[in-house]
Design an enzyme around this catalytic site. Structure first.
Site, short mmCIF file in Angstrom:
data_model
loop_
_atom_site.label_atom_id
_atom_site.label_comp_id
_atom_site.label_asym_id
_atom_site.label_seq_id
_atom_site.Cartn_x
_atom_site.Cartn_y
_atom_site.Cartn_z
N ARG A 1 -35.78 -41.99 -11.82
CA ARG A 1 -34.21 -41.72 -11.11
C ARG A 1 -33.97 -41.85 -9.74
NH1 ARG A 1 -30.60 -41.16 -15.80
NH2 ARG A 1 -32.29 -39.99 -16.39
N ALA B 1 -34.09 -16.21 36.40
CA ALA B 1 -34.41 -17.33 35.93
C ALA B 1 -35.60 -18.18 35.94
CB ALA B 1 -33.48 -18.13 36.22
C1 UD1 Z 1 -31.86 -34.74 -22.24
C2 UD1 Z 1 -30.83 -34.63 -23.90
C3 UD1 Z 1 -29.98 -34.32 -24.27
C4 UD1 Z 1 -28.98 -33.40 -22.68
C5 UD1 Z 1 -29.35 -33.62 -21.19
C6 UD1 Z 1 -28.55 -32.77 -20.77
C7 UD1 Z 1 -33.54 -34.57 -25.18
C8 UD1 Z 1 -33.91 -35.51 -25.95
N1 UD1 Z 1 -31.89 -35.36 -24.82
O1 UD1 Z 1 -31.40 -35.46 -21.78
O2 UD1 Z 1 -29.21 -34.57 -25.43
O3 UD1 Z 1 -27.75 -33.90 -22.92
O4 UD1 Z 1 -30.51 -33.13 -21.31
O5 UD1 Z 1 -29.08 -32.85 -19.32
O6 UD1 Z 1 -33.90 -33.83 -25.08
N2 UD1 Z 1 -39.21 -33.73 -19.94
C9 UD1 Z 1 -40.28 -33.56 -19.31
N3 UD1 Z 1 -40.86 -34.10 -21.26
C10 UD1 Z 1 -41.02 -34.92 -21.02
C11 UD1 Z 1 -39.93 -35.21 -21.27
C12 UD1 Z 1 -38.68 -34.79 -20.10
O7 UD1 Z 1 -40.64 -32.47 -19.41
O8 UD1 Z 1 -41.85 -35.70 -22.24
C13 UD1 Z 1 -38.11 -32.08 -18.83
C14 UD1 Z 1 -37.53 -33.31 -17.46
O9 UD1 Z 1 -38.56 -33.32 -16.85
C15 UD1 Z 1 -35.84 -33.26 -17.69
C16 UD1 Z 1 -36.42 -32.34 -18.66
O10 UD1 Z 1 -36.98 -32.45 -19.63
O11 UD1 Z 1 -36.79 -31.65 -16.80
C17 UD1 Z 1 -35.04 -33.10 -19.69
O12 UD1 Z 1 -35.32 -34.38 -19.21
P1 UD1 Z 1 -34.44 -35.82 -19.00
O13 UD1 Z 1 -35.38 -36.95 -19.60
O14 UD1 Z 1 -33.61 -35.52 -18.09
O15 UD1 Z 1 -33.91 -35.64 -20.35
P2 UD1 Z 1 -32.15 -36.76 -20.54
O16 UD1 Z 1 -32.09 -38.14 -20.84
O17 UD1 Z 1 -31.46 -36.09 -19.26
#
Ligand code: UD1
Ligand code: CA
Length: 458
Positions: free
Chosen positions: A15, A379
């Site tokens: 996003r 200057a």
């Molecule tokens: C996640 C939480 C949600 C919480 C929210 C808070 C889960 C399943 N959900 O959702 O409950 O309310 O954060 O902001 O954990 N990442 C990895 N590897 C992956 C997937 C993600 O390293 O395979 C990292 C991403 O880079 C990011 C973080 O984990 O920094 C969170 O991932 P993101 O996809 O943003 O989770 P949310 O949907 O925001």
């Protein structure tokens, strides 16, 4: 008990619509990941493992030397899967493990410390940091029964009644390390996103009878997870306001905090005044009783006491007590202005030292030079330091007087108390107390200008 920290930073951040990995986007001049890493130092962990994936090379390059343990998650199969990837470092460890996400730059070190303390005081096996969101959309919801947390449900998997819950998962947890890795083995991707959710570990702990606690975040702002550029701007605003507030309470006057951009690693002494429209970035250090006016940008600059900077650009420059510059001065890396030195308008200084009380008031370039005390630059003086291949130094001893429009062809030495006549091109060293004149003689051609149009218009 031994503490570990895992920071998840593998996601692409679709996003953000960016070629740069999400966690490398900056807030207050520092990447989100660097904020998280720096704030996590507060918990004094034995080891910190960073999970990288999308843009791994650039993320790895950004890691500080003392926090460079990482694993590469090749496919982003979910937050639970990301933690599993750290097993080589952590699975065999005792103690507690905090998991936090790299896209949460506003969480403070104090909160992280408090979470560990709460977890220990509750004698819990897992503690989740929760928050009450006005608009909980997008967050995982905290589901409780009789007050006790039973599970976390992601937005996309939630029922209507679960969606109505305002208590949300901030994305920060402390787990008993061994139980965490046991539970991770049992995760399944049978959910709306087909991912291995770290959040499912909570329900699995509850079912196994392990004590799960929840600590509510006092200031919900801290939990902002940045998923797009609009949230990035919100994080920026909150972080700026927080930084500015701290400086004001420490005795710094900010005339217009809303337009004052101060980085996290900047220090400012009391009774210093910073006008609006100023940027202070990098490791800039400002002493007491200084004044920085509108239009100034300082990066990695050092100002001692009572320094005045007027609408100028400083990069890695040092200004000692009672020195001043601008308006419109450019002090580049390697510049040192000693006490009471004065650099005026349209003056550029690079890799040069100006001694106590030395003045360069107007339109001057001083590069690769060592200048003594109480030297006066007329200057339009230029140190000619570059022949297209190499750079050469100019040395000017104390009390020298450099006439306006002098060109000092380096390498060259101007002796103590020496003088160069205005308009001179100086190619040879000038001895102490000598006056050097290096310019063509003037010839007047009488009458030759007569009848020539000198001025057009009225
Ligand atoms: C996640 C939480 C949600 C919480 C929210 C808070 C889960 C399943 N959900 O959702 O409950 O309310 O954060 O902001 O954990 N990442 C990895 N590897 C992956 C997937 C993600 O390293 O395979 C990292 C991403 O880079 C990011 C973080 O984990 O920094 C969170 O991932 P993101 O996809 O943003 O989770 P949310 O949907 O925001
Ligand atoms: Ca997120």
């Amino acid at each position: 008990m031994t503490r570990n920290v895992v920071i998840l930073a593998a996601g692409k951040g679709t996003r953000m619509k960016s070629d740069t990995p999400k966690v490398l986007h900056e807030v207050a001049g520092k990447s989100m990941l660097a904020h998280v890493i720096d704030n996590s130092r507060a918990v004094d962990a034995e080891r910190t493992v960073i999970v990288v994936g999308f843009g791994a090379d650039s993320v790895i390059n950004s890691l500080p030397e003392d926090m460079d343990t990482y694993v590469v998650q090749k496919e982003q199969l979910g937050t639970g899967h990301a933690v599993v990837e750290t097993r080589g470092f952590l699975a065999q460890q005792d103690g507690e493990t905090m998991v936090t996400y790299g896209d949460m730059p506003l969480i403070t070190g104090d909160t992280l410390k408090e979470l560990f303390a709460y977890h220990e005081a509750q004698d819990a096996k897992a503690t989740v940091l929760t928050g009450i969101a006005t608009n909980p959309h997008g967050y995982g919801r905290i589901i409780r029964e009789d007050g006790a947390v039973t599970k976390i449900v992601e937005e996309k998997d939630a029922t209507e009644s679960e969606k109505a819950v305002h208590e949300v998962n901030t994305g920060i947890y402390v787990f008993d390390n061994r139980l965490l890795f046991e539970a991770l083995e049992k995760l399944s991707p049978a959910n709306a996103q087909g991912e291995y959710y770290l959040t499912d570990v909570i329900e699995s702990f509850v079912k196994a009878g392990h004590r799960v606690a929840a600590m509510e975040l006092a200031n919900f702002d801290e939990s902002l997870g940045v998923n797009d550029r609009a949230q990035l701007a919100v994080a920026e605003r909150i972080m700026r306001a927080r930084i500015n507030h701290t400086h004001m309470l420490a005795g710094v006057t900010l005339i217009d905090p809303a337009t004052t951009y101060i980085g996290t690693d900047v220090t400012i002494g009391a009774d210093t005044v910073i006008e609006g429209g100023v940027t202070l970035a990098g490791h800039t250090t400002i002493g007491k009783h200084c004044h920085v006016t509108t239009g100034s940008r300082l990066v990695d600059a050092t100002l001692h006491t009572s320094v005045i900077v007027r609408a100028s650009t400083l990069e890695g420059a040092v200004m000692e007590a009672n020195s001043d510059c601008g308006p419109y001065a450019h002090l580049r890396p390697g510049t040192i202005l000693h006490e009471k030195a004065h650099v005026g308008n349209f003056v550029e200084v690079k890799n040069a030292t100006l001694g106590d009380g030395t003045k360069a008031g107007h339109l001057t370039y001083i590069g690769d030079a060592t200048v003594g005390k109480k030297v006066n630059f007329g200057a339009g003086t230029i140190t000619v330091n570059y022949d297209g291949e190499n750079k050469y130094r100019t040395e000017i001893d104390d009390f020298a007087f450099i006439g306006s429009g002098s060109r000092l062809i380096a390498p060259v030495v101007i002796g103590k108390n020496a003088l160069t006549a205005a308009g001179s091109t100086i190619t040879e060293d000038v001895p102490e107390d000598a006056m050097a004149i290096g310019r063509g003689r003037q010839v007047n051609k009488l009458g030759r200008a007569k009848g020539k149009p000198h001025y057009k218009g009225q």
